[in-house]
Design an enzyme around this catalytic site. Structure first.
Site, PDB file in Angstrom:
ATOM      1  N   CYS A 238       0.870  -1.187   0.000  1.00 28.09           N
ATOM      2  CA  CYS A 238       0.000   0.000   0.000  1.00 28.09           C
ATOM      3  C   CYS A 238       0.900   1.228   0.000  1.00 28.09           C
ATOM      4  O   CYS A 238       0.902   2.021   0.942  1.00 28.09           O
ATOM      5  CB  CYS A 238      -0.920  -0.001   1.214  1.00 28.09           C
ATOM      6  SG  CYS A 238      -1.952  -1.467   1.376  1.00 28.09           S
ATOM      7  N   ALA A 239       1.667   1.395  -1.071  1.00 26.68           N
ATOM      8  CA  ALA A 239       2.761   2.360  -1.079  1.00 26.68           C
ATOM      9  C   ALA A 239       2.301   3.807  -1.079  1.00 26.68           C
ATOM     10  O   ALA A 239       3.014   4.690  -0.599  1.00 26.68           O
ATOM     11  CB  ALA A 239       3.653   2.102  -2.288  1.00 26.68           C
ATOM     12  N   GLY A 242       4.620   6.987  -1.347  1.00 27.57           N
ATOM     13  CA  GLY A 242       5.971   6.449  -1.265  1.00 27.57           C
ATOM     14  C   GLY A 242       6.777   6.785  -0.033  1.00 27.57           C
ATOM     15  O   GLY A 242       7.982   6.527   0.006  1.00 27.57           O
ATOM     16  N   GLY A 243       6.160   7.329   1.015  1.00 29.47           N
ATOM     17  CA  GLY A 243       6.917   7.692   2.207  1.00 29.47           C
ATOM     18  C   GLY A 243       7.682   6.527   2.809  1.00 29.47           C
ATOM     19  O   GLY A 243       8.892   6.611   3.062  1.00 29.47           O
ATOM     20  N   LYS A 244       6.992   5.422   3.046  1.00 26.84           N
ATOM     21  CA  LYS A 244       7.662   4.258   3.634  1.00 26.84           C
ATOM     22  C   LYS A 244       8.498   3.518   2.597  1.00 26.84           C
ATOM     23  O   LYS A 244       9.504   2.890   2.941  1.00 26.84           O
ATOM     24  CB  LYS A 244       6.631   3.334   4.293  1.00 26.84           C
ATOM     25  CG  LYS A 244       6.008   3.947   5.551  1.00 26.84           C
ATOM     26  CD  LYS A 244       5.085   2.987   6.250  1.00 26.84           C
ATOM     27  CE  LYS A 244       4.546   3.607   7.544  1.00 26.84           C
ATOM     28  NZ  LYS A 244       3.716   4.807   7.284  1.00 26.84           N
ATOM     29  N   ASP A 262       0.235   0.208  -5.258  1.00 26.60           N
ATOM     30  CA  ASP A 262      -0.970   0.716  -4.616  1.00 26.60           C
ATOM     31  C   ASP A 262      -2.115   0.523  -5.606  1.00 26.60           C
ATOM     32  O   ASP A 262      -1.928   0.701  -6.819  1.00 26.60           O
ATOM     33  CB  ASP A 262      -0.835   2.190  -4.238  1.00 26.60           C
ATOM     34  CG  ASP A 262      -1.873   2.623  -3.221  1.00 26.60           C
ATOM     35  OD1 ASP A 262      -1.514   2.770  -2.042  1.00 26.60           O
ATOM     36  OD2 ASP A 262      -3.049   2.800  -3.600  1.00 26.60           O
ATOM     37  N   ASP A 308       1.022  -0.753   4.817  1.00 26.16           N
ATOM     38  CA  ASP A 308       0.643   0.502   5.470  1.00 26.16           C
ATOM     39  C   ASP A 308      -0.854   0.636   5.222  1.00 26.16           C
ATOM     40  O   ASP A 308      -1.288   1.286   4.279  1.00 26.16           O
ATOM     41  CB  ASP A 308       1.428   1.657   4.863  1.00 26.16           C
ATOM     42  CG  ASP A 308       1.259   2.952   5.631  1.00 26.16           C
ATOM     43  OD1 ASP A 308       0.604   2.923   6.691  1.00 26.16           O
ATOM     44  OD2 ASP A 308       1.757   3.986   5.171  1.00 26.16           O
ATOM     45  N   CYS A 361      -2.107   3.893  11.085  1.00 26.66           N
ATOM     46  CA  CYS A 361      -2.017   5.125  11.881  1.00 26.66           C
ATOM     47  C   CYS A 361      -3.330   5.293  12.643  1.00 26.66           C
ATOM     48  O   CYS A 361      -3.913   6.369  12.686  1.00 26.66           O
ATOM     49  CB  CYS A 361      -1.704   6.335  11.006  1.00 26.66           C
ATOM     50  SG  CYS A 361      -2.778   6.541   9.579  1.00 26.66           S
TER      51      CYS A 361
END
Length: 432
Positions: A238-239, A242-244, A262, A308, A361
């Site tokens: 679940c990109a 692209g943060g992670k 994603d 994520d 989160c």
């Protein structure tokens, strides 16, 4: 604009957010377009007031004895900005462009500024319908956890070790006086000004060169705890933007292969430019193509699958304060269905002995522990890696993080109150 005029404008914008039930950012943008005389400093100050009021709308309204925009803004000045009744009265003098003078009752309430007798959802500034859900996780500490989520979030940066070491990045940003993160060895934290205005980080040379990325320290920790193997095969399922993905690429030191996917092409769109700026050469972006399974060739091959997961975002309320008041019970049920779908899809890509990192989160057990228990019941060949073991990926700081966080049988929960980060749940599982 004078401070009084900014307060009057903030009351106007807050009322519009309530009436239109639209995101505050959209209403603020419209207000700025319709009031071109307001400079950038004015717009930033008004936005800061509105967002502070959204963070504290329940407790601020309780203090002033009302739920209208004026009551909430005045209560916010008292609770969030620490202004006394006399200072607030000076802003509300009834002059041109200023709010009307304080009533005797408003002045008395501002002087008392008491939350005595307020129920947990008022003191903690969260929707009443979430009270039982948060109590199931935090017990009698729900109000305290909610109050921490009603504070402003700091500006956290992740040093991209593909381009710079933390010392070099900190030196490049010395004029912002960044402090090392408490938990992540890659984190730099910039303390915001009193009005909450963030510096224009995306214009900084260190950012443009890819040396730093904007990323909450909790999100950084989730990537570190996932422990992507250098030289291994990793799927970020679940990109999003692209943060992670970028954090994983740096942790892998550009070795091995990292697949970013994603199911929403729009969310995935920013990743291409970000990967290039970061110098992440081991990333292969897989874009959805209709009904075709673009991940079929990865089945049973991954050393690590990171999820994520889509969630209610209750852990990010510091950054998205209006989202908590727009959230409805149906959203929780919908996100849980999404999480079940993505977990079931992830399992087939984990190779024997491989690992699965499940991250949200969210603070709600329905999206966290409950999902892991369901996965284990359906897939007995998976086991939870005990949190006390998982935190060792962080090195010497790991045990201290486990002491600070809320640990369950399924994973680790970070919260602003406990760890000074956004709210994140991290569960690590391994296939037999």
């Amino acid at each position: 604009m004078t401070p009084a005029a900014r307060l009057a404008a903030a009351i106007e914008v807050f009322a519009a957010v309530d009436t239109a039930r639209r995101p505050a950012a959209d209403v603020l943008k419209d207000w700025g377009r319709d009031h071109r005389f307001a400079g950038s400093g004015d717009r930033a100050a008004i936005a800061g007031l509105v967002h502070d009021a959204l963070r504290r709308r329940a407790s601020a309204g309780f203090v002033l004895g009302g739920e209208d925009a004026r009551a909430v803004l005045l209560g916010t000045l008292r609770l969030a900005r620490g202004q006394d009744a006399e200072t607030i009265a000076g802003l509300c003098d009834g002059s041109r462009f200023a709010p009307a003078p304080l009533t005797d009752d408003e002045r008395a309430r501002l002087e008392a500024a008491s939350l005595e007798g307020a129920p947990a959802h008022i003191a903690g500034d969260y929707p009443e319908w979430l009270d039982a859900h948060l109590a199931a996780v935090f017990g009698d500490e729900s109000a305290a956890e909610g109050a921490a989520l009603a504070e402003r979030a700091p500006l956290d940066l992740r040093v991209n070790t593909l381009k710079a070491l933390p010392e070099k990045a900190a030196a490049a940003l010395a004029h912002l006086e960044p402090k090392p993160g408490e938990w992540s060895p890659l984190a730099l934290r910039v303390v915001l000004s009193a009005d909450g205005k963030a510096p224009p980080l995306t214009s900084e040379p260190a950012y443009l060169k890819g040396q730093v990325e904007i990323q909450d320290e909790g999100s950084q920790l989730a990537s570190i705890l996932a422990a992507p193997p250098r030289g291994g095969q990793v799927l970020d399922l679940c990109a999003g933007g692209g943060g992670k993905t970028l954090a994983l690429a740096a942790l892998m030191d550009n070795a091995g292969q990292l697949y970013a996917y994603d199911d929403d092409m729009r969310r995935l769109a920013p990743i291409h430019d970000r990967v290039k700026r970061a110098g992440a050469h081991n990333v292969q972006v897989r874009t959805p193509r209709g009904k075709a399974d673009v991940l079929e060739d990865l089945e049973g091959r991954m050393d690590l699958v990171l999820i994520d997961a889509p969630c209610t975002g209750t852990g990010t309320w510091r950054r998205n304060p209006d989202a908590k008041w727009r959230m409805r019970p149906g959203a929780l049920a919908e996100r849980m269905r999404d999480q079940t779908t993505v977990l079931d899809a992830a399992v087939r890509h984990v190779k024997p002995g491989g690992r699965l990192a499940y991250i949200t989160c969210s603070l709600l057990d329905e999206e966290n522990g409950t999902q892991i228990r369901r996965l284990l019941a359906a897939n007995p060949d998976f086991r939870v890696i005990p949190p006390a073991e998982a935190v060792l990926a962080l090195g010497a700081r790991g045990p201290a993080l486990a002491q600070a966080a809320l640990v369950s049988d399924e994973g680790l929960l970070l919260t602003p109150r406990r760890t000074g980060t956004d709210g994140f749940f991290v569960a690590m599982l391994q296939r037999a």
